[in-house]
Design a protein around this motif. Structure first.
Motif, short mmCIF file in Angstrom:
data_model
loop_
_atom_site.label_atom_id
_atom_site.label_comp_id
_atom_site.label_asym_id
_atom_site.label_seq_id
_atom_site.Cartn_x
_atom_site.Cartn_y
_atom_site.Cartn_z
N MET A 27 19.24 48.37 34.59
CA MET A 27 20.17 48.95 35.55
C MET A 27 21.48 48.14 35.52
SD MET A 27 19.60 49.05 39.66
CE MET A 27 18.41 47.76 39.42
N SER A 28 22.58 48.83 35.28
CA SER A 28 23.87 48.13 35.24
C SER A 28 24.39 47.92 36.66
CB SER A 28 24.88 48.95 34.43
OG SER A 28 26.13 48.29 34.43
N ALA A 29 24.87 46.72 36.91
CA ALA A 29 25.47 46.44 38.21
C ALA A 29 26.78 47.21 38.33
CB ALA A 29 25.75 44.95 38.34
N ILE A 30 27.19 47.44 39.56
CA ILE A 30 28.53 47.95 39.81
C ILE A 30 29.42 46.74 40.06
CG2 ILE A 30 29.98 49.31 41.38
CD1 ILE A 30 28.03 50.98 39.68
N CYS A 31 30.55 46.70 39.38
CA CYS A 31 31.46 45.59 39.59
C CYS A 31 32.80 46.12 40.11
CB CYS A 31 31.66 44.79 38.30
SG CYS A 31 32.61 45.65 37.04
N TYR A 32 33.64 45.20 40.48
CA TYR A 32 35.01 45.53 40.91
C TYR A 32 35.95 44.82 39.97
CZ TYR A 32 39.32 45.29 43.62
OH TYR A 32 40.63 45.36 44.02
N LEU A 33 36.89 45.56 39.39
CA LEU A 33 37.88 44.93 38.51
C LEU A 33 39.25 45.53 38.82
CD1 LEU A 33 38.48 43.04 36.08
CD2 LEU A 33 38.00 44.99 34.58
N ASP A 34 40.13 44.68 39.32
CA ASP A 34 41.53 45.07 39.55
C ASP A 34 41.69 46.44 40.21
OD1 ASP A 34 42.44 42.68 38.57
OD2 ASP A 34 42.68 43.43 36.52
N GLY A 35 41.03 46.60 41.34
CA GLY A 35 41.28 47.81 42.13
C GLY A 35 40.29 48.93 41.92
N GLU A 36 39.32 48.72 41.04
CA GLU A 36 38.41 49.82 40.70
C GLU A 36 36.95 49.35 40.72
OE1 GLU A 36 37.99 52.96 37.02
OE2 GLU A 36 39.31 51.24 36.76
N TYR A 37 36.07 50.18 41.28
CA TYR A 37 34.63 49.92 41.18
C TYR A 37 34.11 50.69 39.99
CZ TYR A 37 34.96 47.99 45.89
OH TYR A 37 35.30 47.23 46.96
N LEU A 38 33.34 50.02 39.13
CA LEU A 38 32.82 50.71 37.94
C LEU A 38 31.57 50.00 37.42
CD1 LEU A 38 35.22 49.92 34.92
CD2 LEU A 38 35.02 48.52 36.94
N PRO A 39 30.76 50.67 36.57
CA PRO A 39 29.59 49.99 36.02
C PRO A 39 30.03 48.78 35.20
CG PRO A 39 29.45 52.36 35.65
CD PRO A 39 30.82 52.09 36.16
N LEU A 40 29.28 47.68 35.36
CA LEU A 40 29.66 46.42 34.72
C LEU A 40 29.84 46.58 33.21
CD1 LEU A 40 30.06 43.35 34.94
CD2 LEU A 40 27.58 43.08 34.84
N ASP A 41 28.97 47.40 32.60
CA ASP A 41 29.06 47.52 31.13
C ASP A 41 30.28 48.34 30.68
OD1 ASP A 41 28.13 49.99 31.84
OD2 ASP A 41 26.16 49.77 30.90
#
Ligand code: PDD
Length: 286
Positions: free
Chosen positions: A1-15
């Motif tokens: 299961m891929s984690a959800i991450c936050y990168l520069d203003g956006e939530y998205l699957p880590l992969d």
């Protein structure tokens, strides 16, 4: 299961998350970080972690991209979007990406903000009950160990030295004094008195370290915050390490020799119980 991450203003699957190889975090390890434990979806000591992040960024001359309220929102949202009840949240801020390699700090760069989470991995019961082994090693890191920077290569080398010796942690000595572990703070017990090295530029001001000192004070445990000599470490009755993910973990073997009688000592056990009670109280909102 891929984690959800936050990168520069956006939530998205880590992969699916991508950063530029020209990011200063990649080129220069130019950034700071925090690891925040989350119990029952509640970040533990969040305010203190955010204050330490702010202090790190200030020391690195990176403008903190968010105030406390916004950080709380971002982390709260990330915790909610991930599946685990208990999590370990990782927050990283780098100076950003200028598009070229340049030692000088560029002005007006937008920091890269990355937050991710994983299931909180707790210490296995067998380690908790028997304690773990540690080696000692010379602390060859720089002189700003109070900043939680992502430049962790020395810490990684030291930790791997411990792992190669079949141990869990490297306890670091500088100029004949104990500083900390490669990724933990270290406490010592001698003659019933808990000893902790004083905060300085030579060690990270641990969030768990502070909790342990508060618990010692509130429970009337005799303790001293003072420099600890190598010899005092080697002849300690008890040693334990603290960190956000390992909490309070007894070290029962140092450089192949038993610490005390080679089993977790009474003060470490007591402190572990106080820590669990404290956590439970905080999580209940008490
Ligand atoms: N490390 N000292 C160092 C060098 C550390 O890297 C850590 C934690 C600590 C303990 O700090 P705290 O109690 O705030 O977790 C002390 C984290 C867990 C890490 O790098 O993964």
């Amino acid at each position: 299961m891929s984690a959800i991450c936050y990168l520069d203003g956006e939530y998205l699957p880590l992969d699916q998350a991508r950063v530029s190889p020209m990011d200063r975090g990649f080129l220069f390890a130019d950034g700071g970080y925090e690891v925040i434990p989350v119990y029952s979806r509640q970040p533990f000591r969040l305010e203190q972690h955010l204050a330490r992040l702010d202090n790190t960024l200030c020391g690195l001359e990176i403008a903190n991209p968010h105030g406390t309220a916004r950080w709380r929102e971002l982390i709260g949202e990330l915790v909610a979007r991930n599946d685990w009840h208990d999590q370990s949240v990782y927050v990283q801020v780098t100076r950003g990406c200028e598009g070229r390699r340049n030692h000088a700090f560029p002005h007006g760069l937008a920091p890269t903000v990355f937050i991710t989470s994983e299931a909180l991995v707790t210490v296995p019961a067998v380690q908790r009950e028997a304690g773990v082994g540690a080696i000692t090693a010379a602390d060859f890191r720089w002189l700003r160990c109070d900043l939680k920077t992502i430049a962790l290569l020395a810490n990684c080398l030291l930790r791997n030295q411990a792992l190669k010796a079949g141990c869990v942690e490297a306890i670091l000595l500088r100029d004949g004094f104990l500083t900390e572990g490669s990724a933990s703070n270290i406490f010592v017990v001698r003659d019933g008195i808990m000893l902790a090295p004083p905060k300085s530029h030579l060690m990270l001001p641990g969030i768990t370290y502070d909790v342990v000192l508060e618990l010692a004070a509130s429970n009337g445990l005799r303790h001293q915050v003072r420099e600890i000599l190598e010899q005092e470490l080697r002849s300690a009755d008890e040693i334990w390490l603290t960190s956000s993910t390992k909490e309070v973990l007894p070290i029962t073997c140092l450089d192949g020799h038993p610490v005390g009688d080679g089993r977790p000592g009474p003060v470490a056990r007591q402190m572990y119980d106080w820590y669990q009670d404290f956590k439970a109280r905080v999580m209940r909102g008490g």
